[in-house]
Design a protein around this motif. Structure first.
Motif, PDB file in Angstrom:
ATOM      1  N   ALA A   1      -7.960   0.149  11.057  1.00  0.00           N
ATOM      2  CA  ALA A   1      -7.952   1.328  12.186  1.00  0.00           C
ATOM      3  C   ALA A   1      -7.016   2.398  11.905  1.00  0.00           C
ATOM      4  CB  ALA A   1      -7.422   0.566  13.281  1.00  0.00           C
ATOM      5  N   ASP A   2      -5.931   2.032  11.002  1.00  0.00           N
ATOM      6  CA  ASP A   2      -5.283   3.222  10.732  1.00  0.00           C
ATOM      7  C   ASP A   2      -5.955   4.023   9.432  1.00  0.00           C
ATOM      8  OD1 ASP A   2      -2.535   4.416  11.009  1.00  0.00           O
ATOM      9  OD2 ASP A   2      -2.113   3.955   9.052  1.00  0.00           O
ATOM     10  N   VAL A   3      -6.522   3.575   8.659  1.00  0.00           N
ATOM     11  CA  VAL A   3      -7.151   4.116   7.424  1.00  0.00           C
ATOM     12  C   VAL A   3      -8.202   4.997   8.285  1.00  0.00           C
ATOM     13  CG1 VAL A   3      -8.523   4.037   5.624  1.00  0.00           C
ATOM     14  CG2 VAL A   3      -6.694   2.639   5.740  1.00  0.00           C
ATOM     15  N   GLN A   4      -8.862   4.550   9.222  1.00  0.00           N
ATOM     16  CA  GLN A   4     -10.169   5.324   9.895  1.00  0.00           C
ATOM     17  C   GLN A   4      -9.551   6.616  10.738  1.00  0.00           C
ATOM     18  OE1 GLN A   4     -11.730   2.042  12.297  1.00  0.00           O
ATOM     19  NE2 GLN A   4     -13.068   1.388  10.493  1.00  0.00           N
ATOM     20  N   ARG A   5      -8.216   6.140  11.156  1.00  0.00           N
ATOM     21  CA  ARG A   5      -7.747   7.399  11.739  1.00  0.00           C
ATOM     22  C   ARG A   5      -7.507   8.636  10.803  1.00  0.00           C
ATOM     23  NH1 ARG A   5      -2.382   9.126  11.033  1.00  0.00           N
ATOM     24  NH2 ARG A   5      -1.769   7.366  10.075  1.00  0.00           N
ATOM     25  N   LEU A   6      -6.894   8.154   9.679  1.00  0.00           N
ATOM     26  CA  LEU A   6      -6.785   9.236   8.465  1.00  0.00           C
ATOM     27  C   LEU A   6      -8.286   9.747   8.226  1.00  0.00           C
ATOM     28  CD1 LEU A   6      -4.214   7.517   6.255  1.00  0.00           C
ATOM     29  CD2 LEU A   6      -3.867   9.529   7.707  1.00  0.00           C
ATOM     30  N   GLN A   7      -9.322   9.065   8.189  1.00  0.00           N
ATOM     31  CA  GLN A   7     -10.542   9.408   7.746  1.00  0.00           C
ATOM     32  C   GLN A   7     -11.278  10.339   8.938  1.00  0.00           C
ATOM     33  OE1 GLN A   7     -12.366   5.370   7.104  1.00  0.00           O
ATOM     34  NE2 GLN A   7     -12.464   5.952   4.987  1.00  0.00           N
ATOM     35  N   ALA A   8     -11.071  10.208   9.988  1.00  0.00           N
ATOM     36  CA  ALA A   8     -11.237  10.958  11.149  1.00  0.00           C
ATOM     37  C   ALA A   8     -10.747  12.487  11.183  1.00  0.00           C
ATOM     38  CB  ALA A   8     -11.052  10.101  12.511  1.00  0.00           C
ATOM     39  N   ALA A   9      -9.300  12.215  10.697  1.00  0.00           N
ATOM     40  CA  ALA A   9      -8.585  13.419  11.066  1.00  0.00           C
ATOM     41  C   ALA A   9      -8.878  14.513   9.632  1.00  0.00           C
ATOM     42  CB  ALA A   9      -7.223  13.229  10.848  1.00  0.00           C
TER      43      ALA A   9
ATOM     44  N   HIS B   1       7.260  -4.463  -1.319  1.00  0.00           N
ATOM     45  CA  HIS B   1       7.664  -4.932  -0.133  1.00  0.00           C
ATOM     46  C   HIS B   1       6.938  -4.051   0.881  1.00  0.00           C
ATOM     47  CE1 HIS B   1      10.584  -7.563  -1.328  1.00  0.00           C
ATOM     48  NE2 HIS B   1      11.237  -6.672  -1.960  1.00  0.00           N
ATOM     49  N   ILE B   2       6.258  -4.662   1.756  1.00  0.00           N
ATOM     50  CA  ILE B   2       5.496  -4.190   2.780  1.00  0.00           C
ATOM     51  C   ILE B   2       6.155  -4.492   4.333  1.00  0.00           C
ATOM     52  CG2 ILE B   2       3.241  -3.820   3.695  1.00  0.00           C
ATOM     53  CD1 ILE B   2       2.025  -4.425   1.084  1.00  0.00           C
ATOM     54  N   TRP B   3       6.201  -3.527   4.976  1.00  0.00           N
ATOM     55  CA  TRP B   3       6.882  -3.998   6.573  1.00  0.00           C
ATOM     56  C   TRP B   3       5.922  -3.495   7.472  1.00  0.00           C
ATOM     57  CZ3 TRP B   3       9.565  -1.295   2.632  1.00  0.00           C
ATOM     58  CH2 TRP B   3       9.908   0.003   2.771  1.00  0.00           C
ATOM     59  N   GLY B   4       4.949  -2.890   7.365  1.00  0.00           N
ATOM     60  CA  GLY B   4       4.192  -2.560   8.226  1.00  0.00           C
ATOM     61  C   GLY B   4       2.654  -1.835   7.889  1.00  0.00           C
ATOM     62  N   ILE B   5       1.720  -1.402   8.671  1.00  0.00           N
ATOM     63  CA  ILE B   5       0.470  -0.957   8.326  1.00  0.00           C
ATOM     64  C   ILE B   5       0.557   0.467   7.904  1.00  0.00           C
ATOM     65  CG2 ILE B   5      -0.958  -2.939   9.533  1.00  0.00           C
ATOM     66  CD1 ILE B   5      -1.186  -0.289  11.488  1.00  0.00           C
ATOM     67  N   GLY B   6       1.679   1.380   8.375  1.00  0.00           N
ATOM     68  CA  GLY B   6       1.641   2.670   8.254  1.00  0.00           C
ATOM     69  C   GLY B   6       1.846   3.038   6.655  1.00  0.00           C
ATOM     70  N   SER B   7       1.586   4.336   6.397  1.00  0.00           N
ATOM     71  CA  SER B   7       1.478   4.748   5.027  1.00  0.00           C
ATOM     72  C   SER B   7       2.678   4.844   4.361  1.00  0.00           C
ATOM     73  CB  SER B   7       0.843   6.298   5.002  1.00  0.00           C
ATOM     74  OG  SER B   7      -0.545   6.259   5.621  1.00  0.00           O
ATOM     75  N   PHE B   8       3.781   5.105   5.223  1.00  0.00           N
ATOM     76  CA  PHE B   8       4.976   4.753   4.865  1.00  0.00           C
ATOM     77  C   PHE B   8       6.119   3.724   5.069  1.00  0.00           C
ATOM     78  CE2 PHE B   8       3.495   9.228   5.211  1.00  0.00           C
ATOM     79  CZ  PHE B   8       3.907   9.816   3.802  1.00  0.00           C
ATOM     80  N   GLN B   9       5.156   2.615   5.312  1.00  0.00           N
ATOM     81  CA  GLN B   9       5.804   1.215   5.856  1.00  0.00           C
ATOM     82  C   GLN B   9       5.916   0.458   4.621  1.00  0.00           C
ATOM     83  OE1 GLN B   9       4.000   0.305   9.632  1.00  0.00           O
ATOM     84  NE2 GLN B   9       5.864   1.323  10.520  1.00  0.00           N
ATOM     85  N   ASN B  10       5.902   0.915   3.405  1.00  0.00           N
ATOM     86  CA  ASN B  10       6.061   0.073   2.078  1.00  0.00           C
ATOM     87  C   ASN B  10       6.754   0.798   0.881  1.00  0.00           C
ATOM     88  OD1 ASN B  10       3.924   1.644   0.112  1.00  0.00           O
ATOM     89  ND2 ASN B  10       2.963   1.327   2.282  1.00  0.00           N
ATOM     90  N   GLU B  11       7.122   0.197   0.115  1.00  0.00           N
ATOM     91  CA  GLU B  11       7.968   0.760  -1.185  1.00  0.00           C
ATOM     92  C   GLU B  11       7.276   1.984  -1.863  1.00  0.00           C
ATOM     93  OE1 GLU B  11       9.211  -2.476  -3.541  1.00  0.00           O
ATOM     94  OE2 GLU B  11      10.940  -2.870  -2.236  1.00  0.00           O
TER      95      GLU B  11
END
Length: 133
Positions: A123-131, A2-12
């Motif tokens: 875009a969320d993955v790119q945020r992680l890569q940039a950080a 189950h996935i409920w959002g794009i965030g890293s912790f928004q899935n089982e």
């Protein structure tokens, strides 16, 4: 899964991985990155991709001090007490692992394209890569 959002912790998988890190610490992060970067792993299943994204999110939070994307209180406590000297060497592994998660031999980009949220997810993955740069 189950996935409920794009965030890293928004899935089982991400939620379960948070618990794993609280229990196993840095070993869980290393294992997530190593699994994705294993040259014998020809195709990256969604579960490994989700674990890698969660691991990168945790690493970013520990290295930058920004826990705004960490939703689990025990995980926030682990991040606050993490040894940065031990975590810093994982930065390069995490960057390489994120590239693989977004690559052509990974299931996640196709899953997100099917959901119509591919741009937001990237875009969320790119945020992680940039950080991690």
């Amino acid at each position: 899964m189950h996935i409920w959002g794009i965030g890293s912790f928004q899935n089982e998988v991400g939620v379960a991985f948070a618990q794993e890190v609280v229990e196993d610490g840095i070993f869980a992060l290393e294992e997530a990155f190593d699994t994705v970067l294993d040259p014998d792993n020809e195709f990256l299943a969604a579960e490994e991709g989700h674990r890698t994204l969660a691991a990168a999110e945790i690493l970013v939070a520990a290295l930058t001090g920004d826990t705004s994307h960490i939703t689990d209180a025990p995980l926030r406590a682990w991040v606050a007490s993490a040894n940065l000297t031990e975590l810093e060497p994982l930065r390069d592994l995490a960057r390489e692992a994120l590239k693989r998660v977004c690559g052509h031999d990974s299931e996640l980009p196709d899953l997100w394209a099917d959901k119509g949220d591919a741009d937001d997810w990237r875009a969320d993955v790119q945020r992680l890569q940039a950080a991690l740069a």
